[in-house]
Design an enzyme around this catalytic site. Sequence first.
Site, PDB file in Angstrom:
ATOM      1  N   GLU A   1       0.858  -1.191   0.000  1.00  0.00           N
ATOM      2  CA  GLU A   1       0.000   0.000   0.000  1.00  0.00           C
ATOM      3  C   GLU A   1       0.890   1.236   0.000  1.00  0.00           C
ATOM      4  O   GLU A   1       1.802   1.353   0.814  1.00  0.00           O
ATOM      5  CB  GLU A   1      -0.879  -0.021   1.249  1.00  0.00           C
ATOM      6  CG  GLU A   1      -1.622   1.279   1.520  1.00  0.00           C
ATOM      7  CD  GLU A   1      -2.208   1.309   2.934  1.00  0.00           C
ATOM      8  OE1 GLU A   1      -3.175   0.556   3.176  1.00  0.00           O
ATOM      9  OE2 GLU A   1      -1.693   2.059   3.786  1.00  0.00           O
ATOM     10  N   ASP A  40      -5.882   9.969   8.544  1.00  0.00           N
ATOM     11  CA  ASP A  40      -4.620   9.422   9.029  1.00  0.00           C
ATOM     12  C   ASP A  40      -4.270   9.939  10.414  1.00  0.00           C
ATOM     13  O   ASP A  40      -4.506  11.104  10.744  1.00  0.00           O
ATOM     14  CB  ASP A  40      -3.483   9.760   8.051  1.00  0.00           C
ATOM     15  CG  ASP A  40      -3.672   9.081   6.704  1.00  0.00           C
ATOM     16  OD1 ASP A  40      -3.797   7.854   6.691  1.00  0.00           O
ATOM     17  OD2 ASP A  40      -3.709   9.785   5.676  1.00  0.00           O
TER      18      ASP A  40
END
Length: 255
Positions: free
Chosen positions: A40, A51
């Site tokens: 990823e 995030d």
Amino acid sequence: MKNNLPAQFIAMGLVPGYPSLASSYKIAEILLKNKVDVVEFSASFSEPVADGPVLAKAHQEVIKNKISKSRIFDFYEKLRQKHQDQFFFVIEYANIIYHAGIENYYKKLAQVKIDALLIPDVPLEEIRPYKKMAEKYRIGQILIVSPNLENDHILKIAKVSEPFIYLTTVTGVTGKRKTIAKSTLDFIKTVKRLTKKPLLVGFGIQYLAQIKQIFKAGASGIVICSKLVSMKDDYQKIEKYSRKVSSFLTCKGFV
């Protein structure tokens, strides 16, 4: 888009350009050497709302160092030239894609042979123009399901998301959590009952005990990113950790 993933798989993530492009390449090579099934790429954005602090800091570092998206795509291409059969997917925020031009962005992904794209800030209701380009350029369009969604909404996402669904273990941002709550394991089991689409489970996973719980609940794969990014360019630590995690399925008899 390749769709040759094993029934159960390990994914690991990195932030391209953090702490440098050269180190990112070396980290990717370590992961691939240790037989990680999926890599990823968490592409940098100035306001990465999905995030946690580790990834947000890495994103800011990449931006501060003025590492352009063009150079990041060169990085993807360099890796792909050496690893033709590896499954690579990118996480990119919508603002970047919109400003590049949606079709132009997907075309570039196809040119560097990225297999799939996840856009964390685009919900199902707004995915249509992105999905259209994904289909045109044969890029998988991955969508997220989270514990706050109703079953009928999850079913709609399952019809669109390819080649797997990205299932978050919590609602909110990524980060580090030492335990997997029973409610999360129940959620994985619920989604598994609703769809035959493979489930990649992420957001805060780092411990082998967590991985074992998640696979037993019915996940097809787990993804670890924050833990790896926190190691920065400690290649020895990355080597040891990625080898331990990537061998987990075989060692524990899950496959």
